[in-house]
Design a protein around this motif. Structure first.
Motif, PDB file in Angstrom:
ATOM      1  N   GLU A 229      11.080  16.751   5.121  1.00 29.42           N
ATOM      2  CA  GLU A 229      10.977  17.540   6.342  1.00 29.42           C
ATOM      3  C   GLU A 229      10.294  16.756   7.475  1.00 29.42           C
ATOM      4  O   GLU A 229      10.363  17.156   8.622  1.00 29.42           O
ATOM      5  CB  GLU A 229      10.223  18.850   6.089  1.00 29.42           C
ATOM      6  N   ALA A 230       9.639  15.646   7.125  1.00 22.18           N
ATOM      7  CA  ALA A 230       8.889  14.920   8.147  1.00 22.18           C
ATOM      8  C   ALA A 230       9.834  14.421   9.228  1.00 22.18           C
ATOM      9  O   ALA A 230      10.892  13.891   8.955  1.00 22.18           O
ATOM     10  CB  ALA A 230       8.158  13.747   7.526  1.00 22.18           C
TER      11      ALA A 230
ATOM     12  N   THR B 176       7.192   7.126   0.848  1.00 19.48           N
ATOM     13  CA  THR B 176       7.572   8.377   0.218  1.00 19.48           C
ATOM     14  C   THR B 176       7.479   9.506   1.227  1.00 19.48           C
ATOM     15  O   THR B 176       6.756  10.460   1.044  1.00 19.48           O
ATOM     16  CB  THR B 176       6.651   8.700  -0.968  1.00 19.48           C
ATOM     17  N   ALA B 177       8.205   9.360   2.328  1.00 21.55           N
ATOM     18  CA  ALA B 177       8.134  10.380   3.355  1.00 21.55           C
ATOM     19  C   ALA B 177       8.772  11.662   2.854  1.00 21.55           C
ATOM     20  O   ALA B 177       9.861  11.631   2.283  1.00 21.55           O
ATOM     21  CB  ALA B 177       8.854   9.902   4.604  1.00 21.55           C
ATOM     22  N   PRO B 178       8.087  12.777   3.026  1.00 22.03           N
ATOM     23  CA  PRO B 178       8.717  14.041   2.650  1.00 22.03           C
ATOM     24  C   PRO B 178       9.920  14.282   3.551  1.00 22.03           C
ATOM     25  O   PRO B 178       9.918  13.882   4.709  1.00 22.03           O
ATOM     26  CB  PRO B 178       7.613  15.077   2.895  1.00 22.03           C
TER      27      PRO B 178
ATOM     28  N   THR C 246       0.812  -1.201   0.000  1.00 23.09           N
ATOM     29  CA  THR C 246       0.000   0.000   0.000  1.00 23.09           C
ATOM     30  C   THR C 246       0.848   1.253   0.000  1.00 23.09           C
ATOM     31  O   THR C 246       0.810   2.039  -0.923  1.00 23.09           O
ATOM     32  CB  THR C 246      -0.923  -0.004   1.210  1.00 23.09           C
ATOM     33  N   ILE C 247       1.658   1.407   1.006  1.00 25.39           N
ATOM     34  CA  ILE C 247       2.430   2.638   1.102  1.00 25.39           C
ATOM     35  C   ILE C 247       3.857   2.348   0.678  1.00 25.39           C
ATOM     36  O   ILE C 247       4.434   1.338   1.037  1.00 25.39           O
ATOM     37  CB  ILE C 247       2.401   3.178   2.537  1.00 25.39           C
TER      38      ILE C 247
END
Lengths: 274, 374
Positions: B13-14, B9-11, B5-6
């Motif tokens: 800045e997270a 793709t963590a940004p 599912t995921i």
């Protein structure tokens, strides 16, 4: 692929090209009381409509009725000319999204996972999140001012942060009409104004907004029209500055009110009745 | 099977803003497929290994060789004989030890473990109660009543069938009681389940006290504690059949279960018919549990603990929680039952005692862990 996402995100494109929602004679009764009594309403996409009224006047009930969480005892809801009852629940959820007060869960989810819940009405059996779902979730987080919260555990967020994430989730439903139940509750003043700003931006992209509000000055600032409820009945509808007269406020809220000119325009101030 | 599912793709800045409050330790992103493959490999390896354990010194090579022999023979008998089955590496007696003794028991244990873990995860989601377990609706007590009726009162009915009928009767009573004069809400359903379970337990206790003696007493206690010692190939058919049929429906409902995260109003606003969905899922889950209880008695703690452990490792999204929890439950009960038949050999303990002995401390640890968080 980015072209496809652009299309999806553009708020004018949806499988339901709706311009208005009308409710006629909406009534909801439980065994002991009539919570909503013959409510008529007319909501247009691109506009912000405020539902006002004291505690227990039926604001939340009205929102739940419209979103389909409660079955009306009487009355008809139409999206354009289509009776909402003829619409499948999934299609309805693609047209209408609700942000509740105090959404709470014990289940550990990140903010991004919460936002992706908004894609459920668009997914089938064994549904999983596609690349465009994920991209849309990021964009909705961004629009709601919650981009930096994406990987945080929802349970660890503050009230204002949760509200923004829930707003992003509702936007991910790509609704034609966004229902907000007291969205500024429990928020500090800055967060309240930031949220109202987002709400106005959402309306500006062509989505209709129906918000139950407590703060009459907020309503006057952001609403194109307000619906005032008292004991489940509509007592006034129209532009906030025309509807929110001292007489009506005294009648409905049992307080004295006065419009006072300020640098930011006329503002209501309140005092106890007589 | 469901795909990942995921895709992580963590940004950038997270997590950088407020590291103290970021739960980066929970690896919820990443693909599901590796986890499923890993769990399947562990399950298959466990099955082969567990079949070698016990008296008679049977090796893994012999297990694999005789598996090949039986599969190819079966294919040949059904007109699909591409390959020569060759010789069975196991003598007739040793072959029977594996295929009439250990294997049905092992497959039953694995299917029951998977079914209970799956049911627990689903029950927890639709009742929004982290303490929900598969027996929440009085199903196990009803099944016990059915079993006692056969074992003690001499009704001439196959025990699994009697247990299943008892489970269905209890489910019907619970739903009827919960549905009287109102919507089927989680709290009403749970309370009705408790009432039905208590009533059925009282009848079971009375029947035991009034009429059990010697062997039948032992048998009923074993059954009440949960055991797959008496498993046959027909138990395998019941457990695996129910698991495949109902498990598929439950896996297909993963996103619907996600929709219940923030409660009934939120689920309705996401397009779920709340009352009908809850009714349907509670009913088919209870049917699954009824089938499991029918072949194994009421084995505790798997349905409660396994979903929590998997949630901790993989997050709460049901598309990944359900299949992985099922596989973990299968591996867990497979080994617990292997322990149950070997630890005190030549006598054995009901496997329900082992699962409780392992599950209770794990659950206590989970409890302490969540308290530390909040």
């Amino acid at each position: 692929m980015s072209g496809a996402v652009q299309t999806v995100v553009s708020s004018a494109v949806t499988d339901l090209d709706v311009t208005e929602l009308t409710g006629a004679d909406l009534t909801y009764r439980v065994a002991s009381a009539t919570l909503l009594d013959g409510v008529d309403l007319h909501l247009r996409t691109g506009e912000v409509t405020g539902v006002l009224g004291p505690n227990g006047s039926g604001k939340s009930t009205l929102l739940r009725l419209i979103v389909g969480a409660l079955p009306p005892s009487a009355g008809v809801l139409r999206l354009d000319r289509a009776d909402l009852r003829q619409l499948s629940r999934r299609r309805r959820a693609r047209a209408l999204a609700l942000v509740e007060q105090d959404a709470h869960t014990d289940i550990p989810l990140t903010a991004r996972e919460v936002v992706l819940l908004g894609r459920i009405p668009h997914q089938g059996l064994f549904g999983t999140d596609s690349a465009s779902d994920l991209q849309l979730a990021e964009q909705c987080l961004h629009r709601a001012g919650a981009a930096e919260l994406a990987d945080r555990d929802f349970a660890t967020l503050s009230g204002g942060e949760r509200q923004r994430v829930q707003l992003a989730r509702a936007l991910a439903q790509q609704p034609r009409l966004l229902l907000l139940d007291e969205p500024t509750n429990h928020l500090d003043v800055a967060a309240q104004l930031a949220l109202l700003d987002v709400v106005q931006q959402v309306a500006a992209t062509g989505t209709g907004v129906l918000a139950a509000l407590h703060d009459l000055n907020h309503a006057a600032a952001v609403c194109d029209q307000v619906i005032v409820l008292d004991h489940g009945q509509v007592v006034a509808t129209g532009h906030p500055h025309e509807v929110l007269t001292p007489e009506l406020i005294a009648d409905v809220y049992r307080v004295q009110a006065e419009w006072v000119p300020t640098r930011h325009g006329p503002t209501l101030v309140f005092a106890p009745l007589g | 099977m469901t795909r990942s599912t995921i895709t992580g793709t963590a940004p950038p800045e997270a997590g950088a803003t407020d590291p103290g409050r970021t739960t980066a330790a929970v690896p919820r992103t990443g693909r599901l497929t590796p986890w499923l493959v890993l769990a399947l490999v562990v399950l298959a390896g466990s099955a082969v290994l567990a079949l070698t354990i016990g008296p008679a010194n049977i090796t893994a090579a012999e297990v694999l060789g005789s598996t090949r022999y039986h599969v190819l023979t079966w294919l040949a008998e059904h007109g699909l004989g591409f390959l020569d089955p060759g010789e069975n590496p196991l003598s007739r007696i040793r072959d029977a030890i594996v295929w009439e003794g250990r294997a049905p028991r092992l497959f039953t244990a694995a299917a029951v473990g998977a079914g209970l873990a799956l049911s627990g995860a689903v029950m927890q989601a639709i009742t929004r109660n982290p303490l929900a377990d598969p027996y929440l609706l009085g199903v196990s007590s009803g099944a016990a009543l059915g079993a006692v009726a056969v074992l003690l009162l001499g009704f001439t009915l196959a025990l699994p069938l009697a247990a299943f009928i008892g489970a269905l009767a209890a489910l019907g009573a619970t739903l009827a009681l919960a549905g009287i004069g109102g919507r089927l809400t989680p709290s009403r359903t749970i309370l009705a389940g408790i009432a039905v379970a208590q009533g059925a337990s009282a009848l079971v206790s009375f029947a035991i006290v009034a009429s059990a003696q010697g062997d039948s007493y032992r048998e009923i206690i074993n059954w009440l504690l949960g055991s797959v010692a008496g498993a046959s190939w027909s138990s395998v058919a019941i457990a695996v059949g129910a698991l495949v049929l109902i498990g598929t429906v439950l896996l297909a409902s993963a996103r619907t279960l996600d929709a219940f995260t923030f409660g009934d109003t939120a689920a309705a606003s996401l397009g779920v018919h709340v009352t009908r969905t809850r009714w349907l899922l509670l009913t088919i889950t209870a049917l699954l549990v009824g089938a499991m209880v029918a072949v194994s008695g009421s084995i505790g703690f798997i349905g409660l603990v396994v979903p929590h452990v998997v949630r901790l490792l993989l997050g709460a999204r049901h598309a990944r929680l359900l299949p992985v929890a099922a596989l973990v439950g299968a591996v867990f009960l497979l080994w617990a039952d292997t322990g149950a038949r070997t630890f005190f050999a030549p006598s054995e303990v009901p496997v329900g005692i082992l699962t409780a002995a392992i599950g209770a401390p794990v659950f206590a640890w989970l409890l302490l862990r969540t308290r530390g968080q909040s």
